[in-house]
Design a protein around this motif. Sequence first.
Motif, short mmCIF file in Angstrom:
data_model
loop_
_atom_site.label_atom_id
_atom_site.label_comp_id
_atom_site.label_asym_id
_atom_site.label_seq_id
_atom_site.Cartn_x
_atom_site.Cartn_y
_atom_site.Cartn_z
N ALA A 1 -3.16 2.00 -4.02
CA ALA A 1 -2.34 3.42 -4.05
C ALA A 1 -3.37 4.44 -3.54
N SER A 2 -2.98 4.96 -2.88
CA SER A 2 -3.58 6.01 -2.98
C SER A 2 -4.43 7.28 -4.02
N ALA A 3 -5.10 7.35 -4.23
CA ALA A 3 -5.72 7.98 -5.41
C ALA A 3 -6.84 9.68 -5.15
N GLY A 4 -6.59 10.46 -5.56
CA GLY A 4 -7.60 11.56 -5.81
C GLY A 4 -8.15 12.14 -6.93
N ASN A 5 -9.33 12.76 -7.18
CA ASN A 5 -9.79 13.09 -7.97
C ASN A 5 -9.75 14.93 -7.84
N TYR A 6 -9.12 15.41 -9.00
CA TYR A 6 -8.32 16.88 -9.17
C TYR A 6 -9.20 16.72 -10.58
N GLY A 7 -10.00 16.38 -11.41
CA GLY A 7 -10.64 16.83 -12.78
C GLY A 7 -11.01 18.20 -12.42
N ARG A 8 -11.90 18.47 -11.67
CA ARG A 8 -11.62 19.63 -11.30
C ARG A 8 -10.96 21.07 -11.73
N LEU A 9 -10.07 20.60 -11.68
CA LEU A 9 -8.54 21.25 -11.09
C LEU A 9 -7.53 21.27 -12.56
N SER A 10 -8.57 20.24 -13.68
CA SER A 10 -7.02 20.60 -14.64
C SER A 10 -7.96 21.19 -16.00
N TYR A 11 -7.28 20.76 -16.84
CA TYR A 11 -7.16 20.73 -18.61
C TYR A 11 -6.08 20.04 -18.37
N VAL B 1 1.29 -0.91 0.24
CA VAL B 1 0.12 0.09 0.02
C VAL B 1 0.87 1.40 -0.26
N ASP B 2 0.80 2.37 -0.92
CA ASP B 2 1.37 3.03 -0.82
C ASP B 2 0.20 4.89 -1.03
N ASP B 3 0.82 6.09 -0.22
CA ASP B 3 -0.29 7.29 0.15
C ASP B 3 0.72 8.36 -0.37
N ILE B 4 1.46 7.70 -1.86
CA ILE B 4 2.26 8.79 -1.92
C ILE B 4 1.74 9.48 -3.31
N ARG B 5 1.66 10.48 -3.88
CA ARG B 5 1.00 11.13 -5.16
C ARG B 5 3.09 11.48 -5.85
N LEU B 6 3.37 11.50 -6.97
CA LEU B 6 4.07 12.14 -6.67
C LEU B 6 3.81 13.42 -8.73
N PHE B 7 4.30 14.15 -8.92
CA PHE B 7 3.72 15.13 -9.74
C PHE B 7 4.39 14.88 -11.25
N ASP B 8 5.34 14.15 -10.95
CA ASP B 8 5.88 13.72 -12.13
C ASP B 8 5.95 12.22 -12.86
N GLU B 9 5.13 12.07 -12.27
CA GLU B 9 5.08 10.02 -12.63
C GLU B 9 3.67 10.65 -14.79
N PRO B 10 4.25 10.19 -15.47
CA PRO B 10 4.45 9.60 -16.34
C PRO B 10 1.71 9.67 -16.85
N MET B 11 1.43 10.34 -17.34
CA MET B 11 0.04 10.37 -16.91
C MET B 11 -0.02 9.74 -18.72
N PHE B 12 0.57 9.73 -19.75
CA PHE B 12 0.03 8.80 -21.31
C PHE B 12 1.18 7.67 -21.42
N GLN B 13 2.19 7.15 -20.57
CA GLN B 13 2.29 5.70 -20.64
C GLN B 13 3.51 5.60 -19.33
N ASP B 14 3.63 4.13 -18.85
CA ASP B 14 4.22 3.77 -17.39
C ASP B 14 5.12 4.23 -17.32
N GLY B 15 5.60 4.41 -16.21
CA GLY B 15 6.79 5.05 -15.93
C GLY B 15 7.21 3.53 -15.11
N LEU B 16 8.51 4.62 -14.59
CA LEU B 16 9.35 3.44 -13.62
C LEU B 16 8.66 2.41 -12.18
N ILE B 17 7.90 3.87 -11.90
CA ILE B 17 6.84 2.95 -10.24
C ILE B 17 5.43 2.27 -11.62
#
Length: 204
Positions: free
Chosen positions: A115-125, A83-99
């Motif tokens: 993994a912890s998950a958060g929905n920031y859909g209203r804060l995105s474009y 179980v992890d509770d970490i979010r990294l802003f540089d994890e790739p969104m469009f392909q699988d990164g190292l993690i």
Amino acid sequence: NSADPNFPFLTDAADDIASGDLPGGINVLDDIWIGKDEGRAMLQIIHDVAPGANLAFHTANGGTAKYAQGIAELSNAGADVIVDDIRLFDEPMFQDGLIAQAVDSVVADGVSYFASAGNYGRLSYENAFSPSGQFLPNVNGELHDFDPSSRVDTLQQITIPANTGFTASFQWDSPLFSVSGGSGSPNNLNIYLFDITTAKAVRT
């Protein structure tokens, strides 16, 4: 003991085992940094939820490669639930990164990964690039058109409250060099932040 004299530890792992806050035989593979004891604190919480489980901890701090390595080490140490509770802003969104690749690997070996998950859909474009035909002075690149109609609008207004900040994670659908190697992305995109009262760029 804590390396920070302002926040000394009041107990150690042996005290926690004696009090029943931890089981015996906990396995802290790597902690957040010398003198800190995040692993023991996290394992106390897990022990309350699953008192019969064997427990191991590996910090996610230290960068993407160490994070991925920690996932593999936990699996190698016998963890069948991670179980992890970490979010990294540089994890790739469009392909699988190292993690993500490390997660895929341990899951293929039978590990359950959460993994912890958060929905920031209203804060995105998110949109495909829409050429505006407009350019900034001294900038070698065309501005994006945010307006879906026949009008052109190269600005998107956001509100940042006084004395606060924000973190922007900006990615596009293009190969990351750190994941794919080779030449990496053939594109270069930038965000320009303007002060609405002065129309001057304050960040790029």
